[in-house]
Every structure is written in structure tokens, then in C-alpha cells.
Design a protein around this motif. Structure first.
Motif, PDB file in Angstrom:
ATOM      1  N   ILE A  48      23.521 -37.337   3.043  1.00 59.21           N
ATOM      2  CA  ILE A  48      23.648 -36.182   3.931  1.00 59.21           C
ATOM      3  C   ILE A  48      22.558 -36.197   4.993  1.00 59.21           C
ATOM      4  O   ILE A  48      22.791 -35.895   6.163  1.00 59.21           O
ATOM      5  N   LEU A  49      21.344 -36.575   4.586  1.00 57.85           N
ATOM      6  CA  LEU A  49      20.188 -36.576   5.484  1.00 57.85           C
ATOM      7  C   LEU A  49      19.894 -37.972   6.015  1.00 57.85           C
ATOM      8  O   LEU A  49      18.759 -38.313   6.311  1.00 57.85           O
ATOM      9  N   GLY A  50      20.963 -38.779   6.135  1.00 55.71           N
ATOM     10  CA  GLY A  50      20.801 -40.177   6.530  1.00 55.71           C
ATOM     11  C   GLY A  50      20.074 -40.381   7.838  1.00 55.71           C
ATOM     12  O   GLY A  50      19.247 -41.287   7.959  1.00 55.71           O
ATOM     13  N   VAL A  51      20.339 -39.540   8.856  1.00 56.95           N
ATOM     14  CA  VAL A  51      19.711 -39.723  10.167  1.00 56.95           C
ATOM     15  C   VAL A  51      18.202 -39.486  10.114  1.00 56.95           C
ATOM     16  O   VAL A  51      17.420 -40.375  10.469  1.00 56.95           O
ATOM     17  N   PRO A  52      17.724 -38.298   9.676  1.00 56.82           N
ATOM     18  CA  PRO A  52      16.266 -38.107   9.654  1.00 56.82           C
ATOM     19  C   PRO A  52      15.541 -39.003   8.661  1.00 56.82           C
ATOM     20  O   PRO A  52      14.426 -39.463   8.942  1.00 56.82           O
ATOM     21  N   ILE A  91      23.459 -49.405   8.833  1.00 54.52           N
ATOM     22  CA  ILE A  91      22.189 -48.838   9.304  1.00 54.52           C
ATOM     23  C   ILE A  91      21.248 -49.938   9.771  1.00 54.52           C
ATOM     24  O   ILE A  91      20.637 -49.853  10.844  1.00 54.52           O
ATOM     25  N   GLU A  92      21.129 -51.003   8.966  1.00 54.50           N
ATOM     26  CA  GLU A  92      20.220 -52.096   9.307  1.00 54.50           C
ATOM     27  C   GLU A  92      20.625 -52.781  10.603  1.00 54.50           C
ATOM     28  O   GLU A  92      19.783 -53.047  11.472  1.00 54.50           O
ATOM     29  N   ILE A  93      21.918 -53.046  10.767  1.00 51.03           N
ATOM     30  CA  ILE A  93      22.392 -53.690  11.991  1.00 51.03           C
ATOM     31  C   ILE A  93      22.130 -52.782  13.201  1.00 51.03           C
ATOM     32  O   ILE A  93      21.670 -53.238  14.254  1.00 51.03           O
ATOM     33  N   PHE A  94      22.418 -51.495  13.053  1.00 53.14           N
ATOM     34  CA  PHE A  94      22.198 -50.529  14.134  1.00 53.14           C
ATOM     35  C   PHE A  94      20.720 -50.477  14.514  1.00 53.14           C
ATOM     36  O   PHE A  94      20.365 -50.484  15.699  1.00 53.14           O
ATOM     37  N   VAL A  95      19.856 -50.444  13.512  1.00 54.67           N
ATOM     38  CA  VAL A  95      18.409 -50.385  13.737  1.00 54.67           C
ATOM     39  C   VAL A  95      17.928 -51.616  14.491  1.00 54.67           C
ATOM     40  O   VAL A  95      17.127 -51.518  15.428  1.00 54.67           O
TER      41      VAL A  95
END
Length: 354
Positions: free
Chosen positions: A246-250, A327-331
Motif C-alpha cells: 500500500i505504501l510502496g511509493v514512499p 520497481i528496480e527497473i523503474f528506479v
């Protein structure tokens, strides 16, 4: 009742925010432009006081509708929130050092943990019949969670409407799952905070007329941390992952900020201009586009959390693995750590565009 509480909080917040803005100027709670800020004029902060007052008044109005067995959590929740608000206001006015801010956050967490009885005491491990008992570590682990989420929301508060919108999306997800489980207390508190934050966003969305400041960011982080634990403590390992999704972004932004500072050999507490929203703006997105894009990311995490909660054991594990890879690829693509940090892309023989 639930929709009524949301509407009352929303209208109260719209009414109170301009008065809080005037109070912020009188108290000297203002945000001045500098090289790390994206605004170019002096702005009132401490707007989170309007969110809190709207929440507090609405909560008291609807208190008689709550089951009596929730009473043991109501007062500790409010007292802990009051401590957080006082710390946030003091920081917005006087710009406190890190130590007193941290101690204030720990004190608020201790109130809800020791007085309110909010502890993650054990989890049931997937693929095993035994439970993992935390024992004497249950209180430190719970406090660590609360303080970490408080600071994660605070760190993402860097653009107009960003922290408020991301927090609202997280709270919508929490309220939805609470309603599915029949948890009236969590659903009501979440919806009241949603209404209070949406009313404030009328003045805080780009171009903002007021900032929420630490008063708002710390309060929203505290409420989200507590509500997420109320619905998922002492459950399976899989269920405990739900609030993290749920809090993946922050959480992701905070985690990679730590990685970035370690890789760049900087102190963990060092401030920089390389957070998620900074990276997206550097890629050419406008202020409003960046905020809306991060809203979309937060909504995707919220939807994933709901799907995850209904998935089978193997389905849940596959979903988490997929999320981590994305997430890792996006980062790596946006350079959230630094432009040279691309271990997965290099392994997959991709190159980040200049």
C-alpha cells in the motif's frame, strides 16, 4: 455514516485551511525558497493543522457511532496524534533539529503501542506450520514501523499536493480493505482523514497556496502507520506485506534514498535533490505531470495490495516478485540512486537513455 463523516471532514478542512494559513504567517511558520525547493516565494506551512483539526472535530462528532470495544484504541490514537501535531508545529515554526523530532515521533509511537496495545507480536510463516514469535522485540519492531512510515511520508513531501495525494490513495486502500473485513473503526478513521486531506488539497494542489509542512506530513504518516497495523497485526507473513505494498511509493523512495547516500558515500541523514519527484522533473515532466504520475504509481500499488490480499500463497509470491522487479527497473531507468546504478538493466543488456 461513513460518507457523512468524510463529507463533514472535507467541508471543515476547506473552511479551516485559510485561517490556518493566516495563523502560519503570524507565527512565522513559513517556507522560504532555496536551492532544494521548487517554489520561488515565501509560503505558509503548518497547513497540516487544518487537516488535524478537521479530523479531530469530525472524529468527536461521530464517536457515538463507534462500537464500545474500540474505546481502548480511540484515546491513545488521539493523544499520539496530538504529540505528533505539536512536534510538527514546533518544527514548522522553529525548524527543530533531527533529535527532538525523532524523540517526538518515538513518544507518539510509544503512546499507541504501550497504552493502545498496538503490537505485532507474531506472524505465521508461509509454507510452515510454526509461528515466528517476536517476544521482547515486538514493541521495538512496532515502533520502528510507525517511525519509519512517518518519515517516509515526510520525505515524499516535496511537491505541491504530493504527500497529501499519495497519503489519500493509501488511506483509500486501507479504508477499502477495512470495509471488506468489517472493521468499522479503521474504516471510519481512514475516511475522516481522507476527507480532511482532500479539503486541504484544494489549497495545496499545484500551484499551492499553503504547504502542509511537517505538521501535516508527520500526522498523515502517523495515522497511516497506525491504521495499517491495526488491520494487519499478528497475521501471516503474506498479510503483513499488504501495508508495505500500500505504501510502496514512499517506502521505495525512502529505501532508495538510503541506498543512494550509501553508494554516493554521503551521510544517511543528508538532504539532497534526487528523490523520486526530483528525478521525474529532471526527465522533463512538469510539476503537475510529476505529481499525477506519482499518484498513478500509488494507485497501482493500492490496487496491487487489494489483489494481493485475495491471492493464493503462490500467487502472492509471484505478485511480490513481479512488483520488486518492476520497481528496480523503474528506479534504474530514472536514475533514482545515480546514473551509473543499473545492475539489473546491465544484466538484461539494456542501456538507460541519456
Amino acid at each position: 455514516m461513513l460518507i457523512g463523516a468524510l463529507l463533514v471532514a472535507f467541508l471543515l478542512s476547506i473552511f479551516l485551511t485559510p485561517f490556518v494559513g493566516k495563523l502560519a504567517f503570524k507565527l512565522g511558520a513559513t517556507d522560504k525558497p532555496n536551492e532544494r525547493k521548487v517554489h520561488s516565494k515565501i509560503m505558509p506551512r503548518m497547513g497540516g493543522l487544518a487537516i488535524f483539526l478537521s479530523f479531530f472535530i469530525t472524529f468527536l462528532l461521530f464517536l457515538p457511532f463507534l462500537p464500545l470495544n474500540d474505546f481502548g484504541q480511540q484515546l491513545p490514537l488521539l493523544v499520539g496524534a496530538l504529540v505528533i501535531i505539536l512536534i510538527g508545529m514546533a518544527d514548522d515554526i522553529f525548524e527543530l533539529r533531527a533529535a527532538p523530532k525523532f524523540l517526538g515521533q518515538v513518544l507518539a509511537a510509544l503512546i499507541i503501542v504501550l497504552w493502545g496495545g498496538l503490537e505485532v507480536e507474531f506472524i505465521n510463516l508461509p509454507f510452515f506450520t510454526d509461528t515466528l514469535e517476536f517476544g521482547v522485540l515486538s514493541i521495538p519492531i512496532t515502533i520502528l514501523w510507525i517511525v519509519s512510515i512517518i518519515n517516509a511520508i515526510n520525505l515524499i513531501d516535496g511537491l505541491d499536493g504530493l504527500a497529501g495525494g499519495v497519503s489519500t490513495i493509501a488511506l483509500v486502500t486501507i479504508a477499502t480493505m477495512a470495509l471488506i473485513k468489517g472493521d468499522l473503526f479503521v474504516a471510519l478513521v481512514a475516511l475522516i482523514v481522507i476527507g480532511s486531506t482532500l479539503g486541504f488539497l484544494k489549497y495545496n494542489f499545484h500551484p499551492a497556496k499553503i504547504f502542509m509542512g511537517d505538521t501535516g506530513a508527520l500526522f498523515l504518516g502517523y495515522i497511516i502507520a497506525v491504521l495499517s497495523l491495526l488491520g494487519f497485526k499478528n497475521v501471516t507473513m503474506i498479510s503483513l506485506i499488504v501495508p508495505i505494498i500500500i505504501l510502496g511509493v514512499p517506502i521505495s523512495d525512502t529505501f532508495f534514498a538510503i541506498i543512494r547516500r550509501v553508494v554516493n558515500k554521503q551521510p544517511i541523514s543528508a538532504a539532497d535533490k534526487s528523490h523520486l519527484h526530483h528525478c521525474l522533473i529532471n526527465l522533463g515532466f512538469t510539476h503537475k505531470q510529476t505529481v499525477l504520475l506519482i499518484y498513478a504509481l500509488a494507485a497501482c500499488f493500492g490496487l496491487a495490495a487489494i489483489i494481493f490480499s485475495f491471492a493464493t500463497m503462490w500467487g502472492a509470491l509471484i505478485l511480490v516478485t513481479g512488483l520488486l522487479l518492476i520497481i528496480e527497473i523503474f528506479v534504474e531507468k530514472i536514475g533514482l540512486v545515480n546514473s551509473n546504478y543499473q545492475p539489473l538493466l546491465k544484466m538484461l543488456n539494456f542501456k538507460n537513455k541519456p
